[in-house]
Design an enzyme around this catalytic site. Structure first.
Site, PDB file in Angstrom:
ATOM      1  CE  LYS A  76      67.766  40.734   6.228  1.00 45.96           C
ATOM      2  NZ  LYS A  76      68.834  39.865   6.637  1.00 45.96           N
ATOM      3  CB  ILE A  77      69.957  47.532   7.288  1.00 50.64           C
ATOM      4  CG1 ILE A  77      68.613  46.969   7.585  1.00 50.64           C
ATOM      5  CG2 ILE A  77      70.192  49.004   7.466  1.00 50.64           C
ATOM      6  CD1 ILE A  77      68.093  46.916   8.909  1.00 50.64           C
ATOM      7  CG  ASP A  86      79.974  41.355   7.809  1.00 47.83           C
ATOM      8  OD1 ASP A  86      78.660  41.720   7.887  1.00 47.83           O
ATOM      9  OD2 ASP A  86      79.891  40.097   8.419  1.00 47.83           O
ATOM     10  CG  HIS A 142      63.608  50.939  17.981  1.00 44.47           C
ATOM     11  ND1 HIS A 142      64.326  50.166  18.871  1.00 44.47           N
ATOM     12  CD2 HIS A 142      63.713  50.140  16.799  1.00 44.47           C
ATOM     13  CE1 HIS A 142      64.712  49.029  18.137  1.00 44.47           C
ATOM     14  NE2 HIS A 142      64.197  49.210  16.982  1.00 44.47           N
ATOM     15  CD  GLU A 183      65.595  50.862  22.193  1.00 45.91           C
ATOM     16  OE1 GLU A 183      66.340  51.394  21.636  1.00 45.91           O
ATOM     17  OE2 GLU A 183      64.720  50.192  21.561  1.00 45.91           O
ATOM     18  CG  ASP A 202      65.657  54.705  15.254  1.00 46.43           C
ATOM     19  OD1 ASP A 202      64.912  55.565  15.577  1.00 46.43           O
ATOM     20  OD2 ASP A 202      65.267  53.396  14.789  1.00 46.43           O
ATOM     21  CB  CYS A 227      76.688  44.255  13.630  1.00 45.54           C
ATOM     22  SG  CYS A 227      77.376  45.551  14.756  1.00 45.54           S
ATOM     23  N   PRO A 228      74.402  43.004  14.313  1.00 48.78           N
ATOM     24  CG  PRO A 228      74.435  40.633  14.280  1.00 48.78           C
ATOM     25  CD  PRO A 228      74.849  41.964  13.600  1.00 48.78           C
ATOM     26  CB  THR A 238      69.555  52.580  12.615  1.00 44.60           C
ATOM     27  OG1 THR A 238      70.197  52.148  11.892  1.00 44.60           O
ATOM     28  CG2 THR A 238      69.582  54.013  12.229  1.00 44.60           C
ATOM     29  CB  SER A 239      72.478  48.319  15.002  1.00 44.68           C
ATOM     30  OG  SER A 239      72.358  48.070  13.462  1.00 44.68           O
ATOM     31  NE  ARG A 240      67.549  45.152  18.761  1.00 41.04           N
ATOM     32  CZ  ARG A 240      66.827  45.206  17.648  1.00 41.04           C
ATOM     33  NH1 ARG A 240      66.988  46.697  17.002  1.00 41.04           N
ATOM     34  NH2 ARG A 240      66.173  44.358  17.272  1.00 41.04           N
TER      35      ARG A 240
HETATM   36  P1  NAI Z   1      71.647  41.013   9.005  1.00 42.93           P
HETATM   37  O1  NAI Z   1      71.654  39.844   9.636  1.00 42.93           O
HETATM   38  O2  NAI Z   1      71.289  40.750   7.140  1.00 42.93           O
HETATM   39  O3  NAI Z   1      73.040  41.644   8.733  1.00 42.93           O
HETATM   40  C1  NAI Z   1      73.931  41.995   9.917  1.00 42.93           C
HETATM   41  C2  NAI Z   1      75.355  41.749   9.587  1.00 42.93           C
HETATM   42  O4  NAI Z   1      76.198  42.164  10.550  1.00 42.93           O
HETATM   43  C3  NAI Z   1      75.867  40.276   8.983  1.00 42.93           C
HETATM   44  O5  NAI Z   1      76.367  40.631   7.468  1.00 42.93           O
HETATM   45  C4  NAI Z   1      76.874  40.051  10.043  1.00 42.93           C
HETATM   46  O6  NAI Z   1      77.615  39.062   9.294  1.00 42.93           O
HETATM   47  C5  NAI Z   1      77.197  41.306  10.572  1.00 42.93           C
HETATM   48  N1  NAI Z   1      77.997  41.219  11.617  1.00 42.93           N
HETATM   49  C6  NAI Z   1      77.806  40.199  12.650  1.00 42.93           C
HETATM   50  N2  NAI Z   1      78.819  40.439  13.922  1.00 42.93           N
HETATM   51  C7  NAI Z   1      79.334  41.311  13.400  1.00 42.93           C
HETATM   52  C8  NAI Z   1      80.362  42.261  13.979  1.00 42.93           C
HETATM   53  N3  NAI Z   1      80.930  41.637  15.263  1.00 42.93           N
HETATM   54  N4  NAI Z   1      81.245  43.174  13.374  1.00 42.93           N
HETATM   55  C9  NAI Z   1      80.601  43.710  12.204  1.00 42.93           C
HETATM   56  N5  NAI Z   1      79.478  42.873  11.608  1.00 42.93           N
HETATM   57  C10 NAI Z   1      78.959  41.996  12.246  1.00 42.93           C
HETATM   58  O7  NAI Z   1      70.802  41.910   9.538  1.00 42.93           O
HETATM   59  P2  NAI Z   1      70.051  43.484   8.842  1.00 42.93           P
HETATM   60  O8  NAI Z   1      68.698  43.182   8.301  1.00 42.93           O
HETATM   61  O9  NAI Z   1      71.084  44.359   8.119  1.00 42.93           O
HETATM   62  O10 NAI Z   1      69.823  44.216  10.390  1.00 42.93           O
HETATM   63  C11 NAI Z   1      71.150  44.885  11.266  1.00 42.93           C
HETATM   64  C12 NAI Z   1      70.432  45.320  12.651  1.00 42.93           C
HETATM   65  O11 NAI Z   1      69.619  46.291  12.387  1.00 42.93           O
HETATM   66  C13 NAI Z   1      69.555  44.054  13.363  1.00 42.93           C
HETATM   67  O12 NAI Z   1      70.307  43.451  13.921  1.00 42.93           O
HETATM   68  C14 NAI Z   1      68.704  44.864  14.218  1.00 42.93           C
HETATM   69  O13 NAI Z   1      69.523  45.028  15.518  1.00 42.93           O
HETATM   70  C15 NAI Z   1      68.977  46.324  13.495  1.00 42.93           C
HETATM   71  N6  NAI Z   1      67.256  46.750  13.188  1.00 42.93           N
HETATM   72  C16 NAI Z   1      67.002  47.889  13.582  1.00 42.93           C
HETATM   73  C17 NAI Z   1      65.906  48.299  13.310  1.00 42.93           C
HETATM   74  C18 NAI Z   1      65.321  49.725  13.640  1.00 42.93           C
HETATM   75  O14 NAI Z   1      64.109  50.173  13.350  1.00 42.93           O
HETATM   76  N7  NAI Z   1      65.968  50.404  14.406  1.00 42.93           N
HETATM   77  C19 NAI Z   1      64.768  47.564  12.330  1.00 42.93           C
HETATM   78  C20 NAI Z   1      65.348  46.351  11.801  1.00 42.93           C
HETATM   79  C21 NAI Z   1      66.629  45.983  12.112  1.00 42.93           C
END
Ligand code: NAI
Length: 350
Positions: free
Chosen positions: A157-158, A177, A299, A267, A262, A209-210, A236-238
């Site tokens: 999504k992001i 991905d 964050h 953290e 972020d 990615c997660p 901005t992920s983890r």
């Molecule tokens: P999502 O689940 O929609 O997309 C994650 C994508 O990463 C999926 O398409 C998945 O197939 C892909 N992925 C999985 N393993 C991978 C790999 N080894 N290499 C490349 N891609 C891979 O998740 P969304 O909503 O896009 O969020 C992504 C991340 O953003 C979350 O996991 C979370 O950690 C982080 N996040 C951070 C926030 C913040 O405030 N800083 C807030 C919300 C989410």
């Protein structure tokens, strides 16, 4: 009258109370806000409640889950999307876990873009110069984003929203991905590439990615070596997606030109808290903060009015749906990272 659903809410902040109290008005739910993070020490606070509500820094490990189960807690309601802080294997078939799958992917993608623009055009430094009546622009030169290559890791999504923003700047976007979606790639005008090519050709790399066993320390000495000189990294992920010691080493040689973070590996102790009256004991964080080409935010990528409204709304419906209708549309479980998900028709995991 039905029984009131009692929720122990951990790591609460004033803004959480504002949004959640508004959301539970006239609903059959009562929230007790605890400032403490959920840990092995604080888990005793959950005794007597039906559910716990947790955020990214709560440590829902095996021991914590065992104790929650002993207390009869039936639901772990994450008020975030990521679920790496919950030991889902221990929870499986004992306590259900729900999350907020998307609260505002726009908020996070826009923050990633803000970090990249700031670092590129050095507006964080210009702000301080002009406030000090220093109108010299020497040292503030950036580059045109237009025509450069962006590598986006994770096209969920992001990632997809960021891709739209970056193509809007006229950047060429390549993405990686394990589950590529060629239709989306065609629609948004980007190309899938293997990780190796992405590392070698990108001027800007953004992580979406997660955090999994596979992605832990994805950015490390070996992968950094493959990258273009002066590449910009945005995370901005983890925090654990980046080996911070290797990042610092590459910032010191100039191999990495800028980093917008972020999130940070360690953290948990600092982010979301005010340490301005004391000093940092984390030398790695202090070193990162000493680079003028590193921009750290605490964050806050998710932190918009729209996202907080969605977070409180979805979390409260997740809790009510389970206790009143036995429905779990946003459940996550031990098998969530297996695609296709073995869960049938978006129903309960077990
Ligand atoms: P999502 O689940 O929609 O997309 C994650 C994508 O990463 C999926 O398409 C998945 O197939 C892909 N992925 C999985 N393993 C991978 C790999 N080894 N290499 C490349 N891609 C891979 O998740 P969304 O909503 O896009 O969020 C992504 C991340 O953003 C979350 O996991 C979370 O950690 C982080 N996040 C951070 C926030 C913040 O405030 N800083 C807030 C919300 C989410």
């Amino acid at each position: 009258m039905e029984n009131i659903i009692k929720v122990a809410f951990f790591d609460s902040k004033p803004y959480d109370k504002k949004y959640f109290n508004a959301e539970i008005q006239n609903k059959n739910i009562e929230i007790k806000y605890f400032k403490d993070r959920l840990t092995e020490e604080s888990v005793k606070l959950a005794e007597g409640y039906d559910a716990v509500c947790v955020f990214v820094k709560d440590d829902v490990n095996e021991n914590v889950i065992n104790t929650l189960h002993k207390y009869g807690i039936r639901l772990i309601a994450l008020r975030c999307a990521g679920y790496n802080n919950v030991h889902l294997k221990t929870a499986y078939k004992r306590i259900h876990t729900v999350r907020v799958p998307a609260y505002s992917p726009y908020a996070v993608a826009e923050h990633a873009a803000a970090l990249a623009l700031t670092l590129n055009r050095k507006t964080h430094r210009a702000y301080f110069r002009t406030r000090d009546s220093n109108f010299n622009i020497d040292g503030l030169m950036g580059f045109d984003m237009h025509g450069k290559t962006a590598g986006v890791i994770g096209t969920g999504k992001i990632g997809q929203i960021l891709i739209k923003i970056l193509t809007g700047f006229g950047m060429k976007v390549i993405a990686s991905d394990p589950f590529p979606d060629e239709k989306i790639a065609e629609k948004l005008g980007f190309e899938y590439a293997d990780m190796d090519r992405l590392f070698r050709t990108s001027d800007l790399i953004s992580l979406h990615c997660p955090l999994t066993a596979e992605t832990r320390h994805l950015i490390n000495k070996n992968t950094i070596e493959k990258m273009k000189d002066h590449v910009m990294i945005i995370n901005t992920s983890r925090g654990l997606l980046i080996n911070t010691a290797d990042l610092i080493a590459a910032l010191k040689t100039g191999k990495i030109g800028a980093a917008g973070l972020d999130v940070y590996e360690e953290e948990d102790e600092y982010f979301f808290e005010d340490f301005s009256g004391t000093f940092l004991t984390d030398d790695v964080l202090a070193r990162l903060l000493s680079f003028n080409n590193v921009l750290i935010t605490s964050h806050q990528a998710f932190f918009t009015n729209e996202a907080m409204t969605n977070i409180s709304g979805t979390t409260v419906s997740n809790i009510i749906d389970y206790f009143e209708k036995d429905e779990l549309p946003n459940e996550v479980c031990y098998f969530c990272d297996v695609k296709p998900c073995p869960k049938k028709n978006g129903g309960k995991c077990f």
